[in-house]
Design a protein around this motif. Sequence first.
Motif, short mmCIF file in Angstrom:
data_model
loop_
_atom_site.label_atom_id
_atom_site.label_comp_id
_atom_site.label_asym_id
_atom_site.label_seq_id
_atom_site.Cartn_x
_atom_site.Cartn_y
_atom_site.Cartn_z
N ASP A 38 0.83 -1.20 -0.01
CA ASP A 38 -0.11 0.04 0.03
C ASP A 38 0.79 1.25 -0.12
OD1 ASP A 38 -1.73 1.78 0.40
OD2 ASP A 38 -2.79 1.17 2.12
N HIS A 40 0.20 4.07 0.73
CA HIS A 40 -0.32 4.89 1.88
C HIS A 40 0.94 4.84 2.99
CE1 HIS A 40 -2.74 6.92 4.77
NE2 HIS A 40 -2.67 6.04 5.43
N TYR A 41 1.39 3.45 2.95
CA TYR A 41 2.25 3.18 4.22
C TYR A 41 3.65 3.06 3.65
CZ TYR A 41 -1.19 2.26 7.77
OH TYR A 41 -2.32 2.63 8.55
N ARG A 55 5.04 7.34 7.02
CA ARG A 55 4.30 6.61 8.05
C ARG A 55 5.27 5.63 8.70
NH1 ARG A 55 -1.18 8.07 8.67
NH2 ARG A 55 -1.25 6.28 9.70
N ASP A 88 -3.22 0.99 -4.74
CA ASP A 88 -4.12 1.11 -3.86
C ASP A 88 -5.00 -0.33 -3.49
OD1 ASP A 88 -7.50 1.61 -3.75
OD2 ASP A 88 -6.54 3.14 -2.44
N GLU A 112 -8.60 -0.49 13.06
CA GLU A 112 -7.79 0.83 12.83
C GLU A 112 -8.79 1.59 11.95
OE1 GLU A 112 -3.87 1.36 12.02
OE2 GLU A 112 -3.55 -0.35 13.09
N PRO A 113 -9.18 2.62 12.05
CA PRO A 113 -10.14 3.82 11.12
C PRO A 113 -9.61 3.49 9.64
CG PRO A 113 -9.31 4.96 13.13
CD PRO A 113 -8.61 3.66 13.16
N TYR A 114 -8.32 3.42 9.45
CA TYR A 114 -7.88 3.50 7.90
C TYR A 114 -8.26 2.28 7.36
CZ TYR A 114 -5.13 2.96 3.78
OH TYR A 114 -4.49 2.78 2.48
N TYR A 115 -8.13 1.00 7.96
CA TYR A 115 -8.28 -0.12 7.47
C TYR A 115 -10.06 -0.38 7.69
CZ TYR A 115 -3.79 -1.59 7.05
OH TYR A 115 -2.39 -2.03 6.50
N SER A 117 -12.13 1.85 6.71
CA SER A 117 -12.44 2.45 5.70
C SER A 117 -12.27 1.48 4.56
CB SER A 117 -11.96 3.66 5.30
OG SER A 117 -12.19 4.36 4.15
N LEU A 118 -11.07 0.97 4.25
CA LEU A 118 -10.75 0.28 3.19
C LEU A 118 -11.73 -0.89 3.13
CD1 LEU A 118 -6.79 -0.24 3.22
CD2 LEU A 118 -8.51 1.34 1.79
N TRP A 394 -1.36 1.37 16.08
CA TRP A 394 -2.31 2.53 16.45
C TRP A 394 -2.98 2.58 17.68
CZ3 TRP A 394 -7.45 3.81 16.78
CH2 TRP A 394 -7.78 5.13 16.43
#
Length: 533
Positions: A38, A40-41, A55, A88, A112-115, A117-118, A394
């Motif tokens: 990803d 993002h990370y 990150r 992505d 976790e909020p990020y995951y 959402s995914l 997190w």
Amino acid sequence: MASNSLVWFRKGLRIHDNPALDHACRNSDHVYPVFVLDPHYLEPDSTAFSPGSSRAGLNRIQFLLESLNDLDYSLRKLGSRLLVFRGDPVDVLTGLLKEWRVEKLSFEFDTEPYYQSLDNQVKDYASAAGIEVFSPVSHTLFNPADIIHKNGGRPPLNYQSFVKLAEQPQPPLSTIISSLPPVGNVGICEVLGVPTLKELGYSEIIQDDISPFRGGESEALKRLKLSLSDKEWVANFEKPKGDPSAFLKPATTVLSPYLKFGCLSSRYFYQCLQDVYKAVKKHTSPPVSLVGQLLWRDFFYCVAFGTPNFDKMKGNRVCKQIPWNDDDELLVAWREGRTGYPWIDAIMIQLKKWGWMHHLARHCVACFLTRGDLFIHWERGRDVFDRLLIDSDWSINNGNWLWLSCSSFFYQYNRIYSPTSFGKKYDPDANYIRHFLPVLKDMPKEYIYEPWTAPLAIQTKANCIIGKDYPKPVVAHDTASKECKRRIAEAYELNRKMDGSVSEEDLRSLRRKLEGDQHQTSQLKRQKGKLIS
């Protein structure tokens, strides 16, 4: 027609006690084990304060790659392999589900909020396409949603309440797996191997003292076996006791990075500990025992999952609103191990080089940055830990910073770790400091914890002139800690008075008052000094 399943690895990088993998294999002709790199990370970020992505530092990225290589090796031994993609995750997953005509999708539930959402996006696509989705809770001992439901819709905010609600965890799945269904035809999809740091766009880690902890399920199980082989040590383990200065052989299991990446199942760890306890006559109990530490981990996961904005001060209902300082110079001195306090600096250098330090060492540097000496916002310290720790998690990272800054959970702000005397009681010869701060290796032990007090002749003989070779203290601990206590006391009173509804303007007003009081006190001290002289 062949039945195809896809198991999406994110954490849970293991074969043992993996319900998502187990479910994917049932009644399936082909199973596609997928990991998505990803951006993002993992996208390199040249503007970050240390090598790595925006990150994560290189130590954690390297630990992840080692864990993926180990997972691929284990899968291959069972007749499968890891299919690595880059991009992505939502775009990659939806494309693979369609290309491979997947009927069943499995992935471990993530809080976790990020995951979250995914996962919701992937679930929506799968449901619309008629694909079965199975997302079990297996990263923690308990389902945090169940605990919150039992508690009337809100997470319990203290450990004892959590433990009462949690009861006993489910046992792990069998650890013995002889084979897996083969991978099916990948079609036009471009499958990657597990990349190296260089292939991800990073330079190799080049430093004289790198993290001694290697990633992967195999290493996790080996370390677990070694830790549990000393039954007396396991039985007598008692946090917060332990030597934070022990580094060649750390005074703890160092299993946290393996739990973070799911290389080790917390349920399997829990069961192994119970087996040890049955074999000994007497052992410590929660909250201080090793089982207690697993329960603490679940406690923070539960609170984090049920608390909006858990990673922030603003909008976080469990967090005290405090007008922290925003001093970049002091933050950088702390982050880079240049505060002038060798005990604090050695810990921060160990963090930078190894990506890990003992829990008491973490307590010391977090206290120093926030309520102890520098009065810097806990979010900024959290960001440094989040980047550099190989076990950065997190929920737990945010929970511990809330705790150690006395913003939540723990409120005895008068109890401060001394940056000079605390380390000395564990390591009077300062071997830990000499290792991580070689500039001080020849400083006599009488002065090494407070080198600015050494006579110039001693500093010269030790080849370390304070203010030149090693910095002077950035603050005077005695006065700084008193000022921190005063400020937090005022902030606590404001939170009590406003019943937790502290506005931005309230904080600005309190900051102006505190800074004015400090200026006035400084003037009075100067005037007093003139009168005495």
